[in-house]
Scaffold this motif. Structure first.
Motif, short mmCIF file in Angstrom:
data_model
loop_
_atom_site.label_atom_id
_atom_site.label_comp_id
_atom_site.label_asym_id
_atom_site.label_seq_id
_atom_site.Cartn_x
_atom_site.Cartn_y
_atom_site.Cartn_z
N ASP A 155 6.53 -47.28 19.82
CA ASP A 155 6.64 -45.83 19.99
C ASP A 155 5.84 -45.33 21.18
N THR A 156 4.83 -46.08 21.61
CA THR A 156 4.04 -45.68 22.78
C THR A 156 4.84 -45.79 24.08
N ASP A 157 5.99 -46.44 24.02
CA ASP A 157 6.89 -46.46 25.19
C ASP A 157 7.67 -45.15 25.31
N LEU A 158 7.63 -44.35 24.25
CA LEU A 158 8.39 -43.09 24.24
C LEU A 158 7.54 -41.89 24.65
N LEU A 159 6.27 -41.97 24.36
CA LEU A 159 5.43 -40.78 24.48
C LEU A 159 3.98 -41.18 24.67
N SER A 160 3.24 -40.38 25.46
CA SER A 160 1.80 -40.60 25.62
C SER A 160 1.09 -39.26 25.59
N GLU A 161 -0.21 -39.31 25.39
CA GLU A 161 -1.03 -38.11 25.42
C GLU A 161 -1.77 -38.07 26.76
N ASN A 162 -1.63 -36.96 27.48
CA ASN A 162 -2.26 -36.84 28.79
C ASN A 162 -2.39 -35.36 29.12
N VAL A 163 -3.59 -34.84 28.96
CA VAL A 163 -3.80 -33.40 29.13
C VAL A 163 -3.55 -32.95 30.57
N ASP A 164 -4.01 -33.72 31.54
CA ASP A 164 -3.81 -33.34 32.94
C ASP A 164 -2.33 -33.27 33.29
N GLN A 165 -1.58 -34.27 32.84
CA GLN A 165 -0.14 -34.26 33.11
C GLN A 165 0.54 -33.12 32.36
N TYR B 166 23.88 -39.34 23.33
CA TYR B 166 23.20 -39.59 22.05
C TYR B 166 24.22 -39.81 20.94
N ASP B 167 25.20 -38.90 20.86
CA ASP B 167 26.25 -39.04 19.84
C ASP B 167 26.98 -40.37 19.99
N SER B 168 27.25 -40.76 21.22
CA SER B 168 27.98 -41.99 21.48
C SER B 168 27.19 -43.22 21.03
N LEU B 169 25.88 -43.21 21.27
CA LEU B 169 25.04 -44.34 20.86
C LEU B 169 24.95 -44.45 19.35
N VAL B 170 24.84 -43.32 18.68
CA VAL B 170 24.82 -43.33 17.21
C VAL B 170 26.15 -43.84 16.67
N LYS B 171 27.24 -43.38 17.29
CA LYS B 171 28.57 -43.84 16.88
C LYS B 171 28.72 -45.35 17.10
N GLN B 172 28.17 -45.83 18.21
CA GLN B 172 28.21 -47.26 18.50
C GLN B 172 27.46 -48.05 17.44
N ALA B 173 26.31 -47.56 17.04
CA ALA B 173 25.52 -48.22 16.00
C ALA B 173 26.21 -48.17 14.65
N LYS C 46 17.93 -46.82 22.30
CA LYS C 46 18.30 -45.95 23.42
C LYS C 46 18.46 -44.50 22.95
N ALA C 47 18.98 -44.32 21.73
CA ALA C 47 19.13 -42.96 21.20
C ALA C 47 17.77 -42.31 21.00
N GLU C 48 16.80 -43.05 20.47
CA GLU C 48 15.47 -42.49 20.26
C GLU C 48 14.82 -42.15 21.60
N GLN C 49 15.08 -42.95 22.64
CA GLN C 49 14.56 -42.64 23.97
C GLN C 49 15.13 -41.31 24.47
N ILE C 50 16.42 -41.08 24.24
CA ILE C 50 17.04 -39.81 24.66
C ILE C 50 16.41 -38.65 23.89
N LEU C 51 16.18 -38.86 22.60
CA LEU C 51 15.64 -37.80 21.74
C LEU C 51 14.23 -37.40 22.15
N ILE C 52 13.39 -38.38 22.42
CA ILE C 52 11.96 -38.10 22.65
C ILE C 52 11.55 -38.28 24.11
N LYS C 53 11.79 -39.44 24.68
CA LYS C 53 11.33 -39.72 26.04
C LYS C 53 12.03 -38.85 27.07
#
Length: 553
Positions: A368-378, A483-490, A505-512
């Motif tokens: 999950d750390t590939d999706l999101l990080s904490e960075n106040v300056d950014q 996103y819909d297409s990836l869920v349908k594929q799964a 890939k769908a979770e990356q679209i949702l969050i990242k």
């Protein structure tokens, strides 16, 4: 506990399930400062508190934890699920699965009856599923039936002939279900509330699910009293096929949204169970409870995620940079260690630990750390860029909405304080009663809102398909064709790698990529249970089942 150790423990618990039970019973008085445990009465009565009232007890439209918990005691699907998550017989005694995995034939037990004595038949399932798919019911969980052939097209009005939907009563005790694609977890789905049968008497009474006298059910218990805003009472269903294994004579559910009151009631002996998943122990009391009642306290990791929703159709949260700025500007570890204090884990994704992946847990294979990080300056830079894109010179008036609850309030206060300190912005807090809160979320009548989601079955799809453009549980306004297409594929694939790659890939679209939600932490269940209570089960997803509970005398 170190994160690595906690994750190892969490994995073990989610695989094995959790049965809350303790041995021995020592009578104590309330004045002793210990738990006000009383000797079990001769009658088998289980007392529990809900912090919110079920908005409905209609299996076709229920979507909240309070309603689903009660419905699991009142209804039974084709299958049940044991404490380890394995499908076991329910109304269906046996089933056959075709070689291609697309056709299920369920053989119903002939002694299954409704609480009024009518037999439970295959036609009751056909009726219930058809009802949940009808567009006018607006079932938020209709999409859970989309695995059935032509169910989505029927729900969306693209076909109007119900006979084209892949569910058919071959005879009174044989139900045939045809799927769009082979679905490895379909049996698990048949134990979910949207798949429950519904008695045909409901079609003539729109208010049947609000009146105990008109609720004809097929599960272990039936509702005898519902005092709105105060309590519910369940007693055994004398027509339930397995009534010999039901030991409780009554389940008393109080409805109080104060964690402090709930804990006090437990300590004084008025409750047999307190805490999650349906109640609440105040976070600032957990340390004291650990010392006072260590043998009665259970803290278990569960496959559930606590997060905030952004209304992506409302300004300024139609701007992804602003959404990401707020998401990056909080300290999750500080939140779980200093505010919630219940063994939660910081969340940087939506799918929690404990959910299976291709060969290991999904969260192990896809960090999950590939999706999101904490960075106040950014976060500061993104906020400035987002406001400029919106033509704003300052952050506008914004409200964070949460349902009434002491811990929800403390979390919201802590997060808005972090936003104030780290970004220099003010966010107003608003609490709402559970039913009103859900309605406002559904209607996108909010800017930022609290949310939580637990697994309905052990697969990442249980989380990711709620944010498709057709999902009745997508309360964000987010619509994304890829996103819909990836869920349908799964959905369509029976290959584990193909499915998991698509959902990653769908979770990356949702969050990242879009930051539609703000993950905060992965839940733990913090609960107290009296030593004389046996057979209460908390499953891997944090759902509570007390239909087979009993009081040890």
């Amino acid at each position: 506990m170190k994160k690595k150790s906690m994750l190892a423990l969490l994995t073990l618990l989610l695989i094995a399930g959790t049965v809350l039970a303790a041995c021995g019973s020592v009578k104590k008085t309330a004045s002793s400062g210990k738990s006000g445990e009383v000797a079990p009465a001769a009658e088998q009565v289980f007392r529990i508190n809900f912090s919110s009232e079920p908005p409905t007890l209609d299996p076709g439209i229920a979507q909240d934890n309070a309603a689903i918990t009660v419905l699991h005691a009142m209804y039974e699907g084709l299958t049940n699920v044991d404490s380890s998550g394995k499908s076991i017989p329910g109304v269906a005694e046996t089933w056959d699965i075709s070689q291609d995995g697309k056709t299920y034939t369920f053989h119903l037990r002939k002694d299954a009856k409704w609480s009024n004595g009518d037999p439970v038949t295959a036609n009751d399932f056909v009726f219930a599923w058809d009802r949940a798919l009808k567009p006018d019911l607006a079932s938020p969980y209709a999409y859970q039936l989309y695995y059935v052939k032509n169910a989505q097209a029927y729900n969306e009005g693209k076909i109007t002939d119900a006979s084209q939907v892949g569910v058919k009563a071959v005879d009174d005790y044989t139900l045939e279900v045809q799927l769009e694609n082979a679905t490895p977890y379909f049996l698990n789905l048949t134990s979910f509330v949207t798949y429950f049968p519904v008695h045909k008497s409901v079609k003539d009474n729109e208010k049947w699910a609000a009146d105990p006298s008109t609720m004809i059910v097929n599960g272990p218990f039936k509702l005898t009293n519902w005092t709105k805003g105060a309590s519910l009472e369940l007693v055994p269903n004398e027509n339930y096929w397995d009534k010999k294994d039901i030991k409780l004579t009554k389940i008393q559910i109080s409805i109080v949204n104060s964690g402090a009151t709930e804990l006090a009631s437990y300590r004084s002996g008025q409750l047999d169970f307190a805490g999650k998943p349906v109640g609440e122990i105040p976070a600032d009391q957990i340390d004291a409870v650990k010392k006072e009642l260590p043998s009665e306290l259970s803290i278990k990791g569960v496959a559930t995620t606590y997060y905030y929703l952004f209304n992506v159709t409302a300004k300024p949260f139609d701007n992804v940079k602003i959404r990401r700025a707020l998401t990056m500007a909080i300290d999750r570890q500080k939140l779980v260690s200093q505010v919630t204090k219940g063994g939660e884990l910081p969340a940087f994704g939506f799918v929690p630990p404990g959910i299976i992946g291709e060969k290991q847990e999904f969260r192990t294979e896809h960090k999950d750390t590939d999706l999101l990080s904490e960075n106040v300056d950014q976060a500061k830079q993104l906020l400035a860029e987002g406001l400029k894109e919106e033509g704003l010179t300052a952050f506008p008036k914004v409200t964070l909405t949460y349902n009434t609850g002491e811990n929800h309030k403390k979390i919201a206060q802590a997060i808005t304080d972090m936003w104030k300190t780290n970004l220099g912005i003010d966010v107003t807090l608003e609490n709402q009663e559970w039913g009103v809160f859900l309605e406002n979320r559904r209607n996108l009548n909010y800017q930022i809102a609290r949310a939580g989601w637990g697994a309905d079955y052990n697969d990442p799809m249980s989380f990711l398909d709620i944010f498709t453009s057709t999902s009745g549980n997508n309360d964000t306004g987010f619509k994304n064709a890829e996103y819909d297409s990836l869920v349908k594929q799964a959905y369509a694939s029976n290959d584990a790698k193909t499915r998991m790659d698509a959902m990653n890939k769908a979770e990356q679209i949702l969050i990242k990529d879009n930051n539609v939600i703000m993950p905060i932490y992965y839940y733990s269940n913090t609960a107290l249970i009296k030593p004389y209570v046996k057979g209460v089960i908390i499953d891997y997803a944090g759902n509570i089942f007390f239909d087979r509970a009993y009081i040890e005398k």
